[in-house]
Design an enzyme around this catalytic site. Structure first.
Site, mmCIF file in Angstrom:
data_model
loop_
_atom_site.group_PDB
_atom_site.id
_atom_site.type_symbol
_atom_site.label_atom_id
_atom_site.label_comp_id
_atom_site.label_asym_id
_atom_site.label_seq_id
_atom_site.Cartn_x
_atom_site.Cartn_y
_atom_site.Cartn_z
ATOM 1 N N ASP A 171 20.904 54.509 -20.038
ATOM 2 C CA ASP A 171 21.101 53.140 -19.541
ATOM 3 C C ASP A 171 21.173 52.140 -20.697
ATOM 4 O O ASP A 171 21.067 52.515 -21.861
ATOM 5 C CB ASP A 171 19.962 52.822 -18.555
ATOM 6 C CG ASP A 171 20.455 52.055 -17.335
ATOM 7 O OD1 ASP A 171 21.494 51.380 -17.417
ATOM 8 O OD2 ASP A 171 19.781 52.129 -16.289
ATOM 9 N N ASP A 226 26.196 48.239 -11.184
ATOM 10 C CA ASP A 226 25.667 49.130 -10.135
ATOM 11 C C ASP A 226 26.337 48.958 -8.774
ATOM 12 O O ASP A 226 26.622 47.848 -8.334
ATOM 13 C CB ASP A 226 24.162 48.899 -9.944
ATOM 14 C CG ASP A 226 23.344 49.521 -11.059
ATOM 15 O OD1 ASP A 226 23.934 50.021 -12.036
ATOM 16 O OD2 ASP A 226 22.103 49.498 -10.950
#
Ligand SMILES: *[C@@H]1O[C@H](CO)[C@@H](O)[C@H](O)[C@H]1NC(C)=O
Ligand SMILES: *[C@@H]1O[C@H](CO)[C@@H](O)[C@H](O)[C@H]1NC(C)=O
Length: 406
Positions: A171, A226
């Site tokens: 991430d 996302d």
């Protein structure tokens, strides 16, 4: 009807310019691009087809523990999903203690993963599955409940390899503001040195157009921020991902984020669109629902062998939007065996009749074609010339594999 805007062609042009300046002799455009792409693949031998499996985030967020991971592995086998190719069991954020140990190693959270990650990997491997884990190219992960791997890349890669990890999602939170093109390749090299093939999933949310540089750094790269469990979120991820279609290939894939099928926020027909577009887009098929507790409908969608076969086709060419008119779109791409996959998509509020013309989807104009309807699970009796048409409900699609037979 308008041609779809060809942002992907622009990107290819950029790549081409780069490859021309890097090479002395011009041996023809195609050869040059192919060569350039091959030289720039991450050489870990993984991801010849898009990865398939499960990830904890979309359904569980931070509420994970080793029991959920074990039971999910059990359920992947019991439901037959593992036999269909869903083999990665991927733990997302929140698996570790906030503090490293006194040697600086990441440690599994005692209260939720008391047996440790190595034991979990052994268990998952004993089922014929693979274990994935999560870290962050920054100082803390996105939840801020775990340390990130920035400046600990080699140590963390060694830890992951020693545990038997097979996949790393990496991430991009709390990174101090330096570029992903600086931070991500450090982990790439660390993983290659760690002595175990580990699928490397770049999750920098498409910020710096990772499709342009990701193939030599990782096996997949997120092209969007996302997803959430809604039609608008899903369909806009598909759109953003599509512009990079020409840059996906065996070894490195565009990633429009993980699947929401089965989480309850969309209707069945919308989840069918979701799964169809992800398959055609050669996206990672990472399930995001609770595998232990799926409805028959959810299982039906994610178990569609013919749709999975489109995703896993050895040719490895991402399909794209080839025509669009208002709410109606045709998405298509080539498959092995001289076949073509086409999705006739209705994004609008009412039913439409939709036609896909051979000319648009890469089939020679006069070809006689045999059509298989992948959601009806049947090869249609009549043969098609020039085009195929269907009536498609709101937020629904038809998906065909088309094979010229004359
Ligand atoms: C989900 O994403 C959509 C579109 O990207 C956005 O409009 C919506 O607010 C999001 N919903 C939630 C619950 O975050
Ligand atoms: C199983 O899923 C249903 C909805 O599909 C939900 O109502 C129920 O709470 C779930 N059960 C468990 C144990 O999570």
């Amino acid at each position: 009807m308008d041609r779809s805007p060809s942002f992907s062609s622009l990107i290819l042009l950029l790549l081409l310019l780069c490859s021309l300046t890097c090479s002395s002799a011009l041996k023809g455009f195609n050869h040059n691009i192919a060569d350039h792409l091959r030289r720039n693949l991450l050489a870990n031998g993984l991801a010849l087809t898009p990865p398939m499996g499960w990830n904890s985030w979309n359904h569980f967020g931070c509420q994970i523990d080793e029991k959920i991971i074990r039971e999910t592995a059990d359920a992947l086998v019991a439901t037959g999903l593992s036999k269909l190719g869903y083999t990665y069991v991927n733990i997302d954020d929140c698996w570790a203690e906030l503090s490293r140990d006194d040697k600086g190693n990441l440690v599994a959270k005692k209260s939720t993963f008391p047996s440790g990650i190595k034991a979990l990997a052994d268990y998952v491997h004993s089922k014929g599955l693979k274990l994935g884990i999560y870290s962050d190219a920054g100082y803390f992960t996105c939840s801020k409940k775990m340390p990130g791997s920035l400046h600990h890349e080699e140590q963390d890669a060694r830890t992951f390899a020693s545990w038997g990890i097979d996949y790393l999602k990496y991430d991009n939170c709390n990174n101090g503001g330096s570029r992903p093109t600086v931070r991500y390749p450090i982990m790439t090299r660390a993983l290659l040195k760690a002595g175990r093939p580990i699928f490397f999933s770049l999750c920098e949310w498409g910020d710096l157009h990772p499709a342009l540089w990701g193939a030599k750094v990782g096996n997949s790269w997120r092209t969007t921020n996302d997803i959430n469990d809604s039609w608008d979120s899903m369909i806009s991820r598909a759109d953003m991902n599509e512009v990079y279609a020409d840059l996906a290939r065996p070894g490195g894939w565009n990633d429009p984020d993980m699947l929401e099928v089965g989480n309850g926020g969309m209707r069945t027909n919308e989840y069918i669109v979701h799964f169809s577009l992800w398959a055609l887009s050669k996206a990672p098929l990472l399930l995001g629902c609770d595998i232990r507790n799926m409805t028959e409908e959810t299982k039906m969608i994610i178990s569609n062998k013919e749709v999975i076969a489109v995703n896993q086709d050895p040719l490895g060419v991402q399909g794209k939007k080839v025509r669009m008119e208002g709410d109606i779109e045709i998405w298509a791409g080539p498959l092995s065996g001289n076949r073509v996959v086409a999705v006739l998509l209705n994004r609008g509020p009412v039913r439409y009749s939709i036609t896909a013309f051979w000319d648009d989807i890469g089939i020679p104009p006069k070809s006689v074609v045999q059509a298989t309807d992948l959601w009806e699970h049947k090869t249609l009796e009549r043969q098609f010339v020039d085009k195929i048409s269907a009536t498609v409900d709101s937020h629904s699609c038809k998906m065909y594999v088309l094979k010229p037979i004359a």
